[in-house]
Design a protein around this motif. Structure first.
Motif, PDB file in Angstrom:
ATOM      1  N   GLU A 104       0.833  -1.205   0.000  1.00 37.14           N
ATOM      2  CA  GLU A 104       0.000   0.000   0.000  1.00 37.14           C
ATOM      3  C   GLU A 104       0.869   1.257   0.000  1.00 37.14           C
ATOM      4  O   GLU A 104       0.595   2.221  -0.726  1.00 37.14           O
ATOM      5  N   GLN A 105       1.921   1.221   0.789  1.00 31.45           N
ATOM      6  CA  GLN A 105       2.837   2.363   0.855  1.00 31.45           C
ATOM      7  C   GLN A 105       3.456   2.654  -0.505  1.00 31.45           C
ATOM      8  O   GLN A 105       3.554   3.815  -0.933  1.00 31.45           O
ATOM      9  N   GLN A 106       3.877   1.601  -1.211  1.00 28.29           N
ATOM     10  CA  GLN A 106       4.517   1.796  -2.507  1.00 28.29           C
ATOM     11  C   GLN A 106       3.524   2.284  -3.557  1.00 28.29           C
ATOM     12  O   GLN A 106       3.860   3.122  -4.395  1.00 28.29           O
ATOM     13  N   MET A 125      -6.538   0.261  -3.016  1.00 23.23           N
ATOM     14  CA  MET A 125      -5.147  -0.034  -2.673  1.00 23.23           C
ATOM     15  C   MET A 125      -5.085  -1.014  -1.509  1.00 23.23           C
ATOM     16  O   MET A 125      -4.326  -1.982  -1.538  1.00 23.23           O
ATOM     17  N   LYS A 126      -5.884  -0.745  -0.494  1.00 22.04           N
ATOM     18  CA  LYS A 126      -5.896  -1.627   0.679  1.00 22.04           C
ATOM     19  C   LYS A 126      -6.355  -3.027   0.302  1.00 22.04           C
ATOM     20  O   LYS A 126      -5.782  -4.023   0.764  1.00 22.04           O
ATOM     21  N   LEU A 127      -7.371  -3.106  -0.541  1.00 24.58           N
ATOM     22  CA  LEU A 127      -7.918  -4.404  -0.917  1.00 24.58           C
ATOM     23  C   LEU A 127      -6.931  -5.205  -1.748  1.00 24.58           C
ATOM     24  O   LEU A 127      -6.689  -6.388  -1.468  1.00 24.58           O
ATOM     25  N   VAL A 128      -6.335  -4.587  -2.758  1.00 23.18           N
ATOM     26  CA  VAL A 128      -5.416  -5.335  -3.615  1.00 23.18           C
ATOM     27  C   VAL A 128      -4.148  -5.700  -2.858  1.00 23.18           C
ATOM     28  O   VAL A 128      -3.558  -6.771  -3.078  1.00 23.18           O
ATOM     29  N   ALA A 129      -3.715  -4.857  -1.920  1.00 23.25           N
ATOM     30  CA  ALA A 129      -2.540  -5.169  -1.107  1.00 23.25           C
ATOM     31  C   ALA A 129      -2.810  -6.370  -0.217  1.00 23.25           C
ATOM     32  O   ALA A 129      -1.971  -7.273  -0.085  1.00 23.25           O
TER      33      ALA A 129
END
Length: 224
Positions: A63-65, A93-97
């Motif tokens: 998520e950070q990247q 982003m959170k979901l795919v991470a």
């Protein structure tokens, strides 16, 4: 419309068995679809390390990247269109991470049954990810890694918090990122976080650490 990612039944079973059972898998697969063109259907990345492995990577780091690409704090032109806020909002982003974090790629070929057909065998082998052993002094690499790297990346190379998993990653990719840090082409992900460590290591020490990481990949798999 995002392309639909094909998802094998075996991997689907792994996903359901994962502790992350609340994932909206269909939504996650849809979000990941465009990424598969470079990172592969199972998140294994490029065969020569031109694209990193993202499967099994820590979700906070992923998520950070993605946010760093979006804000162009980490410059990568191919990534920008995918991470752009209009294409990938924070919730996505959170979901795919989280989705990528729970994908497991074995480091050993599976044991097949006599009745397994060719397609079953092919799909299972496509998920096997074995990083070729890198040249170097593995014992020195172990000493250097445990002294200088383990505090952030974990004693077993699995990463910690926002510091990425290194074991199971392509050696060529790791070397490219190390060179980018040393040339200041890639900023450190967390300001002031042990940013001088790489500058204290010799080229031989770095190569030995890479050799050590490839030597412990099966240990990493066994400890899951």
């Amino acid at each position: 419309m995002r392309p639909t990612l094909r998802f094998s039944g075996a991997l689907f079973a792994v996903a359901l068995a994962s502790p992350v059972v609340a994932l909206d898998l269909e939504r996650a697969k849809d979000i990941y679809g465009p990424c598969a063109a470079c990172h592969g259907e199972f998140g294994a990345g490029g065969k020569k390390g031109e694209y990193p492995r993202v499967a099994g990577q820590l979700p906070k780091y992923l998520e950070q990247q993605l946010k760093a690409f979006q804000k162009q704090q980490r410059v990568n032109l191919p990534m920008y269109p995918y991470a752009n806020e209009r294409e990938l909002p924070d919730d996505d982003m959170k979901l795919v991470a989280a989705y990528l974090a729970q994908i497991e790629l074995p480091t050993r070929p599976p044991e097949f049954k006599a009745g397994d057909d060719a397609l079953t065998r092919l799909l299972a082998m496509e998920k096997v990810m074995i990083i070729a052993r890198a040249e170097g002094d593995i014992e020195n690499g172990r000493v250097v890694y445990q002294k200088h790297c383990a505090a952030c990346h974990g004693r077993n190379g699995r990463g910690r918090g926002m510091f990425p998993m290194l074991v199971g990653q392509y050696t060529n990719y790791l070397k490219k990122q190390i060179d980018a840090y040393l040339k200041a082409d890639r900023p450190h992900d967390e300001e002031g976080a042990r940013e001088g460590v790489l500058y204290t290591l010799s080229a031989k020490d770095i190569q030995d650490v890479l050799a050590y990481l490839t030597a412990i990949q099966e240990v990493h798999e066994a400890d899951r």
